[in-house]
Design an enzyme around this catalytic site. Structure first.
Site, PDB file in Angstrom:
ATOM      1  CB  SER A 130      -0.896   0.004   1.245  1.00  0.00           C
ATOM      2  OG  SER A 130      -1.506   1.268   1.433  1.00  0.00           O
ATOM      3  CE1 TYR A 155      -4.166  -2.073   4.728  1.00  0.00           C
ATOM      4  CE2 TYR A 155      -3.561   0.169   4.142  1.00  0.00           C
ATOM      5  CZ  TYR A 155      -3.905  -1.113   3.771  1.00  0.00           C
ATOM      6  OH  TYR A 155      -3.991  -1.443   2.442  1.00  0.00           O
TER       7      TYR A 155
END
Length: 326
Positions: A130, A155
């Site tokens: 990501s 995350y």
């Protein structure tokens, strides 16, 4: 080619499955169908896959990849030629509320994927990272050679951990792995927790939209078709041993290489929908970053492709789908 695709009922996984099937690959799709967002959307994606011309080459398996024995058995039974691992607990803000979900889905499950790959030795493991790994970096555009040692959300930390874990398995066991740092993916069949969906839903239903950091944000919005093209091209070109380390490990940004102002994005949504948004301006949320901007030169050099969908065209396509779906 037989491809094991995790997260197949997810936004990106669904579109990747369609592309693989369209070109004649066999797809073993895996998903645990968790309730992070409306399961009916995930089921609708699976129904759409089942209606494709090559649906006979698709098999869906409901499985929680955090279950070690079940994951190992799946790989032993199917023996895929290649693996695309897109399953994960997504969302920056949700990681503040439910951190354990990220450890289970993004760390434990990824360990099980790596171990299963070590056992059967597929040609290539491609996995989702990501743009969040860049954290508080201020040098733009973000490059794969930048330090990513300061994540600002759990995350992001789990995605950085995935990259390190993959490198270890590539180094120790010669497993070719490629990580893909996705930048703000949008388009038809998108996730309901992401801004395009949230904004469209609110504008259409006359609810205010929440505009964080008072709208002073830049995002490298990347259309889903460009993401899929990048994933497939990377899949077809397994990582080769690094000239210095001998490790078959690669890492690429997949972004549009063109950050857009959040307020301009909202304006395009308003234009496509034909209504003006009610805006609630709020401070920056914990875990968010002000700007994302992908340097895609490494991806282009490796597979000869860079995302290029103009934002106005992509937004129109998204809104057209949204209105037809609902």
């Amino acid at each position: 080619m037989k491809v094991l695709l995790t997260g197949v009922a997810g936004f990106i996984g669904y579109h990747v499955a369609l592309k693989l099937l369209a070109r004649g690959d066999t797809v073993i799709g895996v998903d645990n169908l968790n309730d992070y967002y409306d399961i009916s959307l995930k089921e609708a994606r699976l129904d759409s896959i089942a209606k494709q011309d090559n649906a006979k080459n698709f098999q869906f398996i409901k499985l929680d990849l955090a279950e070690q024995a079940a994951t190992a058995k799946l790989f032993e039974t199917e023996k895929p030629d290649s693996v695309i691992h897109l399953a994960a607990q997504a969302g920056v803000r949700y990681s503040l509320q439910n951190p354990h979900a990220y450890i289970s889905s993004n760390i434990v499950a990824f360990t099980n994927i790596l171990e299963a790959c070590r056992a059967i030795k597929p040609q290539h493991l491609v996995y989702a990272s990501s743009s969040s790994v860049y954290g508080g970096n201020t040098k733009l555009p973000f490059s794969e050679t930048d330090s990513v040692d300061h994540p600002v959300s759990l995350y992001a930390a789990t995605k950085k951990a995935n990259e390190l874990m993959a490198h270890t398995y590539s180094h120790l066991y010669g497993l070719p792995t490629t990580g893909l740092r996705f930048f703000t993916v949008y388009g038809p069949w998108g996730r309901p927790d992401m801004s395009p969906f949230l904004f469209a839903d609110a504008i259409i239903n006359d609810r205010p939209i929440k505009v964080f950091n008072h709208g002073d944000m830049l995002r490298d919005f990347t259309y889903i078709d460009d993401i899929v093209e990048g994933v497939i091209r990377v899949l077809d070109k397994p990582a080769t041993p690094n000239a210095n380390t001998g490790t078959p490990y690669k890492l690429f940004n997949i972004g549009n290489n063109q950050p857009e102002k959040l307020m301009d994005f909202i304006g395009l949504l308003e234009s496509a929908i034909g209504k003006t948004a009610q805006k609630e301006f709020l401070p920056m949320q914990a875990g968010d970053v002000k700007a994302t901007y992908a340097d895609t030169s490494a991806l282009e050099a490796w597979v000869g492709f860079k995302p290029n969908m103009p934002l106005n065209v992509g937004v129109d396509k998204f809104v057209e789908w949204y209105q037809s779906y609902h």
